[in-house]
Structure formats: C-alpha cells, structure tokens
Design a protein around this motif. Structure first.
Motif, PDB file in Angstrom:
ATOM      1  N   TRP A 100      -3.328  22.039 -49.698  1.00 23.35           N
ATOM      2  CA  TRP A 100      -3.048  23.470 -49.612  1.00 23.35           C
ATOM      3  C   TRP A 100      -3.497  24.197 -50.877  1.00 23.35           C
ATOM      4  N   MET A 101      -3.647  23.412 -51.944  1.00 16.87           N
ATOM      5  CA  MET A 101      -4.010  24.049 -53.200  1.00 16.87           C
ATOM      6  C   MET A 101      -5.506  24.297 -53.299  1.00 16.87           C
ATOM      7  N   TRP A 102      -6.279  23.518 -52.612  1.00 13.96           N
ATOM      8  CA  TRP A 102      -7.731  23.546 -52.818  1.00 13.96           C
ATOM      9  C   TRP A 102      -8.421  24.199 -51.644  1.00 13.96           C
ATOM     10  N   LEU A 103      -9.219  25.187 -51.927  1.00 14.06           N
ATOM     11  CA  LEU A 103     -10.020  25.848 -50.904  1.00 14.06           C
ATOM     12  C   LEU A 103     -11.422  25.249 -50.970  1.00 14.06           C
ATOM     13  N   ILE A 106      -9.863  44.055 -57.388  1.00 12.71           N
ATOM     14  CA  ILE A 106     -11.080  44.661 -56.855  1.00 12.71           C
ATOM     15  C   ILE A 106     -12.287  44.234 -57.678  1.00 12.71           C
ATOM     16  N   SER A 107     -12.068  43.872 -58.943  1.00 10.57           N
ATOM     17  CA  SER A 107     -13.182  43.409 -59.756  1.00 10.57           C
ATOM     18  C   SER A 107     -13.521  41.955 -59.472  1.00 10.57           C
ATOM     19  N   ALA A 108     -12.811  41.335 -58.532  1.00  9.23           N
ATOM     20  CA  ALA A 108     -13.081  39.959 -58.132  1.00  9.23           C
ATOM     21  C   ALA A 108     -12.912  38.997 -59.291  1.00  9.23           C
ATOM     22  N   LEU A 109     -11.758  39.100 -59.953  1.00  3.68           N
ATOM     23  CA  LEU A 109     -11.470  38.147 -61.021  1.00  3.68           C
ATOM     24  C   LEU A 109     -10.305  37.278 -60.575  1.00  3.68           C
ATOM     25  N   PRO A 110     -10.332  35.977 -60.872  1.00  2.00           N
ATOM     26  CA  PRO A 110      -9.211  35.136 -60.526  1.00  2.00           C
ATOM     27  C   PRO A 110      -8.020  35.510 -61.378  1.00  2.00           C
ATOM     28  N   PRO A 111      -6.806  35.262 -60.994  1.00  2.00           N
ATOM     29  CA  PRO A 111      -6.391  34.519 -59.807  1.00  2.00           C
ATOM     30  C   PRO A 111      -6.084  35.415 -58.607  1.00  2.00           C
ATOM     31  N   PHE A 112      -6.581  36.641 -58.597  1.00  2.00           N
ATOM     32  CA  PHE A 112      -6.170  37.535 -57.524  1.00  2.00           C
ATOM     33  C   PHE A 112      -7.088  37.402 -56.311  1.00  2.00           C
ATOM     34  N   ASN A 113      -6.771  38.167 -55.271  1.00  2.00           N
ATOM     35  CA  ASN A 113      -7.364  37.897 -53.962  1.00  2.00           C
ATOM     36  C   ASN A 113      -8.840  38.268 -53.863  1.00  2.00           C
ATOM     37  N   GLY A 114      -9.252  39.314 -54.589  1.00  2.00           N
ATOM     38  CA  GLY A 114     -10.648  39.743 -54.470  1.00  2.00           C
ATOM     39  C   GLY A 114     -11.607  38.611 -54.817  1.00  2.00           C
ATOM     40  N   ILE A 119      -4.165  26.514 -59.558  1.00  2.00           N
ATOM     41  CA  ILE A 119      -4.419  25.858 -60.846  1.00  2.00           C
ATOM     42  C   ILE A 119      -4.980  26.864 -61.843  1.00  2.00           C
ATOM     43  N   VAL A 120      -5.807  27.783 -61.352  1.00  2.00           N
ATOM     44  CA  VAL A 120      -6.328  28.832 -62.237  1.00  2.00           C
ATOM     45  C   VAL A 120      -5.190  29.672 -62.777  1.00  2.00           C
ATOM     46  N   LEU A 121      -4.222  29.980 -61.905  1.00  2.00           N
ATOM     47  CA  LEU A 121      -3.071  30.781 -62.341  1.00  2.00           C
ATOM     48  C   LEU A 121      -2.306  30.043 -63.429  1.00  2.00           C
ATOM     49  N   ILE A 122      -2.081  28.749 -63.192  1.00  2.00           N
ATOM     50  CA  ILE A 122      -1.351  27.952 -64.190  1.00  2.00           C
ATOM     51  C   ILE A 122      -2.118  27.960 -65.510  1.00  2.00           C
ATOM     52  N   SER A 165       1.291  40.803 -52.764  1.00  2.00           N
ATOM     53  CA  SER A 165       0.446  40.195 -51.735  1.00  2.00           C
ATOM     54  C   SER A 165      -0.966  39.960 -52.275  1.00  2.00           C
ATOM     55  N   CYS A 166      -1.418  40.802 -53.206  1.00  2.00           N
ATOM     56  CA  CYS A 166      -2.703  40.531 -53.848  1.00  2.00           C
ATOM     57  C   CYS A 166      -2.670  39.183 -54.547  1.00  2.00           C
ATOM     58  N   LEU A 167      -1.573  38.939 -55.254  1.00  2.00           N
ATOM     59  CA  LEU A 167      -1.459  37.683 -56.002  1.00  2.00           C
ATOM     60  C   LEU A 167      -1.354  36.502 -55.044  1.00  2.00           C
ATOM     61  N   LEU A 168      -0.493  36.634 -54.017  1.00  2.00           N
ATOM     62  CA  LEU A 168      -0.272  35.522 -53.086  1.00  2.00           C
ATOM     63  C   LEU A 168      -1.562  35.168 -52.357  1.00  2.00           C
ATOM     64  N   LEU A 169      -2.288  36.205 -51.900  1.00  2.00           N
ATOM     65  CA  LEU A 169      -3.548  35.942 -51.195  1.00  2.00           C
ATOM     66  C   LEU A 169      -4.560  35.305 -52.129  1.00  2.00           C
ATOM     67  N   GLY A 170      -4.365  35.493 -53.431  1.00  2.00           N
ATOM     68  CA  GLY A 170      -5.292  34.908 -54.384  1.00  2.00           C
ATOM     69  C   GLY A 170      -4.955  33.467 -54.715  1.00  2.00           C
ATOM     70  N   ILE A 171      -3.657  33.109 -54.751  1.00  2.00           N
ATOM     71  CA  ILE A 171      -3.355  31.747 -55.202  1.00  2.00           C
ATOM     72  C   ILE A 171      -3.188  30.776 -54.043  1.00  2.00           C
ATOM     73  N   VAL A 172      -2.812  31.239 -52.872  1.00  2.00           N
ATOM     74  CA  VAL A 172      -2.727  30.303 -51.741  1.00  2.00           C
ATOM     75  C   VAL A 172      -3.615  30.775 -50.591  1.00  2.00           C
ATOM     76  N   PRO A 173      -4.919  30.800 -50.801  1.00  2.00           N
ATOM     77  CA  PRO A 173      -5.792  31.336 -49.742  1.00  2.00           C
ATOM     78  C   PRO A 173      -5.878  30.422 -48.518  1.00  2.00           C
ATOM     79  N   THR A 174      -5.556  29.140 -48.682  1.00  2.00           N
ATOM     80  CA  THR A 174      -5.763  28.215 -47.563  1.00  2.00           C
ATOM     81  C   THR A 174      -4.930  28.595 -46.343  1.00  2.00           C
ATOM     82  N   PHE A 175      -3.742  29.145 -46.562  1.00  2.00           N
ATOM     83  CA  PHE A 175      -2.906  29.501 -45.408  1.00  2.00           C
ATOM     84  C   PHE A 175      -3.633  30.505 -44.508  1.00  2.00           C
TER      85      PHE A 175
END
Lengths: 682, 221
Positions: free
Chosen positions: A529-532, A403-411, A546-549, A492-502
């Motif tokens: 798929w990695m790059w938005l 919710i604080s909009a910090l990577p690598p999560f979805n916000g 990549i941010v997650l890594i 799902s927060c994490l997944l939506l954050g790391i693979v948003p392209t889907f």
C-alpha cells in the motif's frame, strides 16, 4: 426504496432543493438561513460523495428511468464507476466549499440578498450532479444548460460593475457555442445509432451499441471535443475563464474551477471511451497537443498576472491541459492496443482531475479569504499576510505545494503518473508520435517548473514580506467554518499524496471498463500500500509515505539544530545598503518577480511597457519619481476573437444598409423577390 | 347566348381590366385615377358575373354584387373624401417617368404571359386565358406602388393589386369559396379605413403625404 448508490445520489439531489425552498420560507433571518442552507448543502454533497465512492468501490452499475422528460424519451439515469468517480469529485469539493461558504457568505456584505446566491449555488451543484448521472442526450443537455445557467447568475452575483456583466456575458456566449456543438455531436451519434425516426437513438445505451463509420465518428468526436473544450477552457477557447472566475464570489470560483471544468473532462471521457468506443490515433494526438498547448500557455499567462484570482483561473487552464495530456495519451495507447499503458495514462488523467479539484478548490478558498480580508485582488497591494492570517497562510501554502507538483502532496503523484506514461511509452508505430511523446514529456516538465515559479511568486508576494499597499486595512484571520473547509481540503491534498494506492486501485475499475486493462499497482508484497508502482518495481515506484517521513525527519533535524540552541536566530532591521529610507515599495513584487520570464517568453504576449521619469527641476540626473506601467494581454483575443467580433459587426453593418427606411425600396425588394422566384420556379 | 360568345366577352372584359391598369399607370391626375379605378372595379364585377353564369356558380353573383358595391361605390367614395379632406389637388408625382413605367408594365405583361403558358396548356377552364391578364394586373399594381411618391397613390396601387388577385381567383378556379371572398372583401374595406386614418396621421406628422419623408423614422446606426 432500496438503498443503492443511485438512490442515494438522487436523494442528495432532492435534498439540495431544500435550501432553495428555505430561501422562500425564512427570508427575514439571514443568519439562520445561511447556516441552515449551507449545512444542508454540505450534507447533501457529502451524501453524493458517499454514493460515488460506493459505486467506485463496489464496481456495480445502477440504472434508473425517471418518469419525467419527453413522452418518448424519459430521463435515463446511470451510475457506473466512471460517473461514480466524478460524483465523488463533485461531492467532495462541494462538501468542503459548502462548509467554507457558511462563513464566507457572511462577509459578502448586506448589500445584496444572499438568497440569490443560495438558490443558484444549490441549483449549480444539482446541475453538475445531474450531468454526471444522465444517461441520455436530452437529460444530459438539460442538466448541462442548467449548470451553465446557474453559474451564469453566480458570476453575475455582483452585477453592479460593468466588467462583471461583460464577463458573465462572455461566459454565457462561449458556454452556448459549446453546448450547441455538443448538441450537434449527440444528434450525429443518435442519427447513426438508430436513424432519426425515433427517440431511442438519444439514449447513451443505443449509442454504446452502435457501430460508427469512421467519418461520422470523427464528426461526432470533433464536435463533442470542441463543445467540451469550450467548457473546460482549453486554449484557444479559454478566454472566458480569466474573466469569469475572478468576478464570481470565491466559493463559486472554487466550485467552477474545481469541479465544473471537470464535467467537461467527464464528457470527453464518456463520449470517446464509452460511447464511440474505437478511434484512430490522431484523435488522441489532437487531445494531447491541445493539452500540451493549454498546459504551457496557461502557466505562462498565469505567471504574467498579478490579480490573484485571475492567476488561479489561468492555472485552471494549465491543469485542464495536464488532465488532457493524460487522457490524450490514453487515447493514443488504446488505438495502438497498448492497454496497460492506456490504463496508466487514463488513471493519471483522472487522478489529476480529483487532485486539481482539491488543490484548486483550496487555493480559491484561500484566495477568497485573502480578498475578503484585504478587499483587494491585486497581489502587489498585499504582503506580510502570514502574520495576520497564519491558518490561511498554512492552508494556502499546502495548496501551492500541491499545484506545483512537489512531494509529498497530491499534485506530485498525478504528474508523476503522467510522466511515467510518457517515459514508459513503448515505441509507437506512427512516426509523428515518436516526435510528440518526448517533446510532450519535456513540455510537461517545463510546465511543472513554471508552475512552481508562479506559486513561489504567489505565496511570497501575498503572504511574505511587508504590506505593499498604500493604506492598510485591519486584517482578521478567517472565521472557523472557512478554516474548517480549507483544512479539510488541505488534509485531502496530503492524504491523496501519501496514500495514492487506495485511489489508484479504485480507478483501476474505470480503466478496466474503459480501456480493457488493469494496472494492478499493488498486486503483491507486504508493504504494497505504501508503494505506487505503475509497471515493474525495477522501472519506477514512488512512496509518498516514505517521502513524508523523510521530510519530517529533515525538518526536525533542522529545527533541532537552529531553534533549540537559543541565540542562533536574531531578529534585526533589514540591511538597507546605507540608504536609510527604505519603504514598503522597495520589495520584490509580482511584476518584478515575473520579469525574467517575461523577458524570455515575451513573444507569446502582447506586452506594453511604459517607463516615465519625473526629473527634478534642478538636476535631471536625480529623478523625483518613476512611473512604471505594464499591460500584458492575451494574444488569442487579438488573433481569434477580435476578428470574429469585428467580422460580425462588419456583416451587420453591411446588412444594415438594406434598411434605408424608404418604403419604395422595401416594395422593390418584395417585387424583385417575387419576380425572381416566379422566374426561377416556373 | 352560346358559351363561345360569353368566353369572348369575358376575355374582352379581362383585356379592359388590363387596359385600365395601364390607364392608371399613365394617369397624372388623382381624381381621374380614382375614376379609372372605378372602371376597373366595374369591369371586374361584370366579368365575375359572367364567369358565374358560365360555370353555373351562384355565389359568384353575390361576389359580383359585393365587388360592385365595394370597389365601384364605397372605396372610390372613401378615397374621394380623403382627397377633399387632405386637400390633395396636385398631380400624381412619380419617381420614374410615365413612359418608362409603361414600358416596364409591358415587360411585366409579357413576363406573366410567359409564366402562365404552362398553366394554360394544362387547364381545362374556359376562363384560363384571363389568368395571365390577372397576374399582369397584380404586378402592375405593385409597380404602381413602387413608382409613386404619394401615399394615396400607393393605396390605389394596392387596391388595384387586390383587383388583379380577385380576377386571378375567378379565372383560375372559378372563384374562391364564398366565405373566403366575404373575408377578403371585409379586409379590403378595413384596409381602406386604416389607410385613411394612416394617411391623416402621416399628413399631420410630416405635413406631407410624400412617403420619402418617412425615411426620417429610421434609427441612425
């Protein structure tokens, strides 16, 4: 019956009625009832999620006419990609929350029958799903009222407290004022579409085909936006949110805040982009400005709260504001025919819709776990919970980061997309917009920063430090169903954050039908798929993966450096400056943490601060005790609602003077009426 | 007799009805008030019979008999019994003084003549001239209800109003269908009974028939 998305959705709605019947059949065994009812609800929600995902990925539109409803106007149902997306949002969060509820409802105690909760919980989900499927004004409004009614009873679940009844009443009043505005908006649109001679105008299909004159379109839009804004909690119609959300059971708060507010977003998108079609730019500017106000004010109000659930409720106001910023920008760009930019802004808004459902659902579930464990909603009475509830603490932290909009999560992804919509904005022909767009970007940045500060406070005060309350109850970690529900939401927060392209690719279909252009984020490249990449790769692109890594590598290095060498970390007593009498009150708490911000933005609030010293009798220089009392109030209550309430009471009192109890007076009223009518008419 | 004379007679009777209405406004004693009410009923019943003869509507004769029996015999009897039982011996108490009410009544008569003028120009009935009188009677009845303090005088005002309505019905349309008139007559009778019961209750509850006392029933805000 052929297996199609709409049939699947209807099947899931029918399935949701089964727990309602179960309540009548197995009342005597609450354990079996609870497990069966919520498992079924979870399964049905999952099916509707599948139906939504199926529609969104295939891009087909299903229509169906049910043989119920008015004779001339049976229920029309329609499942297009937009409806499919919202079906997905509702289904996914309802799935998580239903699993969570299996455990959570157990903790509500045996004082009240849980059958009431089960019945209205399921009807509530049914209402939300039907709102999304509805394709005519009648069925839409019936489903809308169904949803409002069911959630009213859920807010009222613990009805022995006066403030709960008051909150539920306030919610019901504002919900109905909104519903009335929506009803009028549909009436205007139906009247323009086919006239009032028949019922055909009330189907959304005929509204889609109609061409609206600018005046009537504006009337319809303003009414509809007002009505949906009342449900979404846009400032200044937000007052019910911080009252109703805290008093409802937490699984209900999660659904109300996570997805019920989203049905209002759905309504706004449906009415403006789909039904009305074309609009002037100032509609978008209105939505954008109200969104900005809601975002900034919402987060500021949230910062002032020390009631955990009330704080989250104000954050809903903020996030609805952020969603509306995306939608408002999409409307502005559409009216100036920048369709690709409109697609970007709309996708940002919709993406944030799903994200907010996930992390706000997660946070409310976490708050429910905390409140359940500590029997306390005031953060200043908590502290150090990370030692007792490590699972909940981790999931709650995920929600806070999201919710604080910090990577690598979805916000981060959706707020980043909204920023891109601001920053990549071409020069707009309207001079006012040249001012609002950069200002909006700045305010959005401020919102993000304040939200981060707020969640540092929430997590720090609740989970870190020592217990701040007076008597400490025995605190347990949550049970497994609750943990699983929160874990799924966190995943799902994490997944939506790391693979948003889907998801962005799926949302492209909605953007194409609504604003007429696609974004094509992953058109070419091997690792696309990695790059938005919203526009051109040289302008801006983001890879959550990549941010997650990078984060994992940094944390690993830090761990290796500090933890593997033993003896580098020592645990010791807190340095007490030689005072030697440290107690649990001598910590940062919610009020002290937010004090700097209260000083800066204090003029927004109605603050009453009282400090009282209890001097020692012998020497007044050394006080015995210090009392500190802080009350922060919403100014909007005093500005808008109080005058209206007082005016209503004042008019009633004046009207009451007619009622003197004298028969002669009543006779004179009718006598004068007759004479006047005769004199006027003849 | 020729129709011309009958019409004159009918107009005369209507004038008498209006006169009795004013007499009721002016009357200070309850017993006398009931007598005036009896006279009004009598004039009304004769007028109805004459209209029935002019228009050749036989059911109006029945209405006439019904009016005679109800308004001249039964209702005055009931009211008389009420007065005796409730021991009402006092004068009629008014809120506005009697000359003032008379003036108001005259104003109402002028107003109703003004109102019915367009109707009289259009109507072809020979009884059309009585319509304004009937309307004036209705309004004077209402005025009586407003300006009297005691519940029983209000009941009489109500019944006078009903007389006016009846006159309006016969003069404007040669009477309502008989079924309706029967129903109205029954209504009036039942109303009288209900008023009677009601008055007893008011009397026992408030020890008075002054309707101002009923203001105590109002809830305080």
């Amino acid at each position: 019956m052929i297996l199609s998305p709409i049939n699947l959705a209807i099947f899931s709605i029918v399935l949701l009625f089964v727990p309602v019947l179960l309540c009548a059949l197995i009342r005597q065994n609450p354990l079996v009832l609870r497990v069966m009812a919520f498992s079924l609800a979870a399964f049905a929600s999952f099916l509707s999620f599948i139906a939504g995902l199926w529609t969104l990925s295939s891009g087909v539109t299903n229509q169906l006419i049910l043989p119920i409803g008015l004779p001339a106007l049976p229920f029309h149902l329609r499942l297009d990609p937009l409806a499919g997306f919202f079906l997905m949002v509702v289904g996914l969060l309802a799935f998580f929350v239903s699993i969570y509820s299996i455990g959570y409802v157990q903790g509500l105690g045996t004082k009240r029958p849980i059958s009431r909760l089960i019945v209205f919980y399921n009807l509530f989900i049914v209402g939300m799903l039907c709102v999304i499927l509805a394709d005519d004004a009648l069925s839409f409004l019936i489903a809308w009222e169904f949803m409002a009614g069911a959630s009213y009873f859920l807010v009222l679940f613990e009805d022995e407290h006066v403030e709960n009844r008051r909150a539920a009443f306030l919610y019901l009043v504002i919900a109905h004022i909104g519903a009335m505005a929506i009803l009028l908006a549909f009436g205007v649109m139906a009247g323009v579409a086919t006239g009032f001679g028949n019922f055909d105008g009330y189907t959304f299909d005929s509204m889609r085909q109609a061409t609206f004159s600018p005046q009537w379109a504006t009337v319809a839009f303003v009414l509809a936006f007002f009505g949906f804004a009342a449900k979404a909690g846009v400032i200044p119609l937000h007052v019910w949110l911080p009252e109703a959300h805290p008093v409802a059971p937490s699984n209900v708060s999660a659904l109300m805040s996570g997805v019920m507010l989203k049905t209002a977003i759905y309504g706004i998108v449906r009415v403006t982009f789909d039904l009305l079609g074309s609009f002037p730019w100032w509609w978008g500017a209105l939505v954008l400005v109200l969104g900005l106000i809601s975002a900034v004010m919402g987060v500021l109000y949230a910062l002032m709260q020390h009631d955990l659930k009330k704080l989250l409720a104000y954050h809903s106001v903020e996030n609805i504001g952020i969603i509306l910023i995306g939608i408002g920008l999409a409307m502005i760009f559409t009216s100036f025919k920048f369709t690709t930019m409109a697609a970007l802004a709309l996708i940002a808004g919709l993406y944030h819709t799903l994200n907010h459902a996930m992390f706000k659902g997660l946070l409310f579930m976490g708050a429910g776990a905390v409140v359940h464990a500590t029997h306390e909603r005031n953060m200043d009475e908590m502290g150090g919970l990370i030692h007792h509830m490590p699972w909940t603490a981790v999931f709650f932290l995920v929600g806070c980061i999201s919710i604080s909009a910090l990577p690598p999560f979805n916000g981060f992804v959706s707020e980043w997309l909204t920023f891109q919509a601001f920053l990549l904005s071409p020069s707009l022909p309207a001079p006012l917009m040249k001012l609002i767009i950069p200002l909006g970007a700045a305010l959005l940045a401020l919102t993000g920063a304040l939200a981060a500060a707020c969640f540092v406070k929430v997590f720090g005060v609740t989970f870190l430090g020592h217990w701040r309350g007076h008597n400490r109850p025995h605190i347990y970690e949550t049970c497994w169903p609750m943990r699983i529900g929160m874990m799924l939401a966190a995943m799902s927060c994490l997944l939506l954050g790391i693979v948003p392209t889907f998801l962005v690719n799926l949302l492209d279909g909605i953007a194409e039908t609504m604003v007429g252009s696609k974004l094509n984020v992953a058109a070419s490249g091997t690792y696309n798929w990695m790059w938005l990449t919203p526009m051109q790769p040289e302008r801006a692109s983001y890879s959550g993966f990549i941010v997650l890594i990078g984060i994992i590598i940094t944390i690993s290095i830090a761990y290796l450096l500090f933890h593997l060498k033993s003896g580098k970390i020592q645990r010791g007593d807190i340095w007490d400056c030689g005072f030697e009498k440290l107690n649990h009150n001598m910590q940062y708490n919610a009020i002290s943490f937010s004090m700097p911000i209260r000083r800066i933005f204090g003029f927004y609030f109605n603050i009453r601060e009282r400090v009282r010293l209890m001097p020692q009798l012998t020497s007044p220089a050394f006080p015995l005790k210090l009392y500190y009392n802080l009350r922060v109030r919403d100014r909007f209550w005093g500005w808008i609602y109080k005058p209206i309430i007082e005016a209503a009471f004042g008019i009633s009192r004046q009207m009451g003077k007619l009622q003197q109890g004298q028969i002669h007076l009543y006779l004179i009223y009718s006598f004068v009426t007759i004479i006047v009518l005769l004199a006027v008419v003849l | 007799m020729s129709l011309k004379i009958l019409e004159q007679v009918n107009s005369f009777l209507a004038a008498l009805v209006l006169l009795t209405a004013f007499a009721m406004l002016a009357q200070r004693r309850i017993n006398a008030l009931i007598h005036v009410f009896m006279w009004q009923g009598l004039f009304l019943s004769i007028s109805t019979a004459i209209v029935g003869f002019i228009a050749n509507k036989h059911h109006l004769y029945l209405s006439s008999v019904l009016t005679l029996s109800l308004k001249v015999i039964v209702l005055p009897y009931i009211l008389h019994v009420l007065i005796v039982r409730l021991k009402i011996r006092k004068e009629v108490e008014t809120i506005v003084n009697i000359p003032m009410t008379m003036l108001l009544g005259i104003g109402l008569v002028i107003f109703s003549y003004h109102l019915t003028r367009p109707i009289m120009e259009l109507s072809t009935f020979i009884t059309r001239s009585t319509l304004s009188v009937a309307l004036a009677t209705v309004m004077i009845g209402l005025l009586m209800m407003i300006t009297r303090k005691k519940a029983i005088t209000q009941v009489i005002g109500f019944l006078a109003m009903e007389n006016g309505l009846f006159l309006a019905a016969t003069s404007a349309t040669y009477g309502m269908p008989f079924v309706v008139e029967l129903g109205v007559a029954l209504d009036v009778l039942i109303a009288a009974f209900i008023f009677g019961i009601f008055l007893f209750h008011i009397n026992t509850t408030f020890d008075s028939l002054d309707v101002n006392q009923m203001a105590r029933l109002k809830e305080d805000i």
